[in-house]
Scaffold this motif. Structure first.
Motif, PDB file in Angstrom:
ATOM      1  N   ALA A 179     -21.979 -15.071  -6.209  1.00 43.60           N
ATOM      2  CA  ALA A 179     -20.957 -15.933  -6.813  1.00 43.60           C
ATOM      3  C   ALA A 179     -20.834 -15.723  -8.314  1.00 43.60           C
ATOM      4  O   ALA A 179     -19.727 -15.778  -8.873  1.00 43.60           O
ATOM      5  CB  ALA A 179     -21.270 -17.400  -6.510  1.00 43.60           C
ATOM      6  N   LEU A 185     -15.519 -15.052  -6.125  1.00 41.22           N
ATOM      7  CA  LEU A 185     -16.390 -16.114  -5.635  1.00 41.22           C
ATOM      8  C   LEU A 185     -16.759 -17.114  -6.729  1.00 41.22           C
ATOM      9  O   LEU A 185     -17.614 -17.976  -6.526  1.00 41.22           O
ATOM     10  CB  LEU A 185     -17.680 -15.511  -5.058  1.00 41.22           C
ATOM     11  CG  LEU A 185     -17.538 -14.554  -3.880  1.00 41.22           C
ATOM     12  CD1 LEU A 185     -18.906 -13.985  -3.498  1.00 41.22           C
ATOM     13  CD2 LEU A 185     -16.901 -15.245  -2.687  1.00 41.22           C
ATOM     14  N   SER A 186     -16.099 -17.023  -7.890  1.00 41.55           N
ATOM     15  CA  SER A 186     -16.494 -17.842  -9.033  1.00 41.55           C
ATOM     16  C   SER A 186     -16.410 -19.343  -8.746  1.00 41.55           C
ATOM     17  O   SER A 186     -17.201 -20.120  -9.284  1.00 41.55           O
ATOM     18  CB  SER A 186     -15.628 -17.505 -10.250  1.00 41.55           C
ATOM     19  OG  SER A 186     -14.246 -17.735  -9.968  1.00 41.55           O
ATOM     20  N   ALA A 187     -15.490 -19.753  -7.892  1.00 44.59           N
ATOM     21  CA  ALA A 187     -15.372 -21.179  -7.570  1.00 44.59           C
ATOM     22  C   ALA A 187     -16.575 -21.688  -6.796  1.00 44.59           C
ATOM     23  O   ALA A 187     -16.792 -22.906  -6.701  1.00 44.59           O
ATOM     24  CB  ALA A 187     -14.096 -21.423  -6.769  1.00 44.59           C
ATOM     25  N   LEU A 188     -17.366 -20.769  -6.256  1.00 39.85           N
ATOM     26  CA  LEU A 188     -18.518 -21.151  -5.446  1.00 39.85           C
ATOM     27  C   LEU A 188     -19.820 -21.196  -6.247  1.00 39.85           C
ATOM     28  O   LEU A 188     -20.882 -21.438  -5.672  1.00 39.85           O
ATOM     29  CB  LEU A 188     -18.678 -20.170  -4.281  1.00 39.85           C
ATOM     30  CG  LEU A 188     -17.478 -20.073  -3.328  1.00 39.85           C
ATOM     31  CD1 LEU A 188     -17.727 -19.003  -2.268  1.00 39.85           C
ATOM     32  CD2 LEU A 188     -17.196 -21.413  -2.672  1.00 39.85           C
TER      33      LEU A 188
END
Length: 216
Positions: A179, A185-188
């Protein structure tokens, strides 16, 4: 004193590896409570064991007097690896997910230590040994996620370690480790951080639990 067998297989060193970091937290806690104990350590990324060969495999099912020199030489390492596993009061395995499965170096170790009639089968010599597997992965493969069907690490290791070798297997799963590296995947990232924190807590807690079991 108790003996811990610690197997690492991540290709990344130190803190660059979530698997190694969490496993190291387990080991540090274990060693604090067993300062006079023994840790047998194998880093399969730095020092891989040979993949199984015809001689190494067939020697396991031949009487010692009937083995060829090549079989005897190939089987010697298998015996060393099996004896390490048999001496262990507890086992710690780092098993990151690479391309939906375990590293080939860990598979090679498993192929060497698994021998029907000794470490596997109806009465395996390692039956009941508590085994903690740190199984990190870059994404999430939990039930209900899009890639649930691509989880071949826990399923495989449960079948081999638990079902075939009789080890008492427990998994610690730090997930979403990509992430912070993959913009998609930055929102995760918050979920990854929570998973990482939970994994460290489980590692310390499980190490304390096992250490107390072998303290007497």
């Amino acid at each position: 004193m108790a003996t811990l067998l610690h197997i690492d297989s991540s290709v990344f060193p130190g803190e660059a590896s979530s698997t190694r970091s969490v496993a190291d937290a387990f080991r540090a806690t274990w060693e604090e409570r067993h300062p006079q104990g023994t840790v047998i350590y194998r880093d399969l990324a730095a020092h891989p064991v040979p993949h199984i060969t015809a001689d190494a495999w067939s020697a396991g099912y031949a009487a010692a007097a009937e083995r060829t020199p090549a079989q005897s030489a190939a089987f010697a390492l298998r015996v060393e690896l099996m004896e390490e596993l048999e001496r262990a009061d507890a086992v710690l395995i780092g098993a990151p997910m690479y391309n939906f499965s375990i590293p080939s170096t860990l598979k090679a170790w498993l192929d060497n230590v698994l021998l029907l009639g000794r470490t596997a089968g109806e009465t395996p010599s390692v039956e009941g040994t508590p085994t903690v597997v740190v199984a990190s992965r870059g994404g999430s493969y939990t039930p209900g996620t899009p890639r649930e069907g691509y989880e071949f690490v826990q399923n495989y290791l449960e079948a081999v370690l638990g079902g075939t070798m009789g080890l008492d297997v427990d998994f610690i799963v730090p997930e979403l480790t990509m992430a912070g590296r993959n913009p998609a995947l930055s929102a995760l990232v918050p979920l990854y951080e929570a998973s990482r924190e939970r994994a460290f807590g489980e590692a310390v807690g499980r190490a304390k639990e096992l250490a107390e079991r072998f303290a007497a």
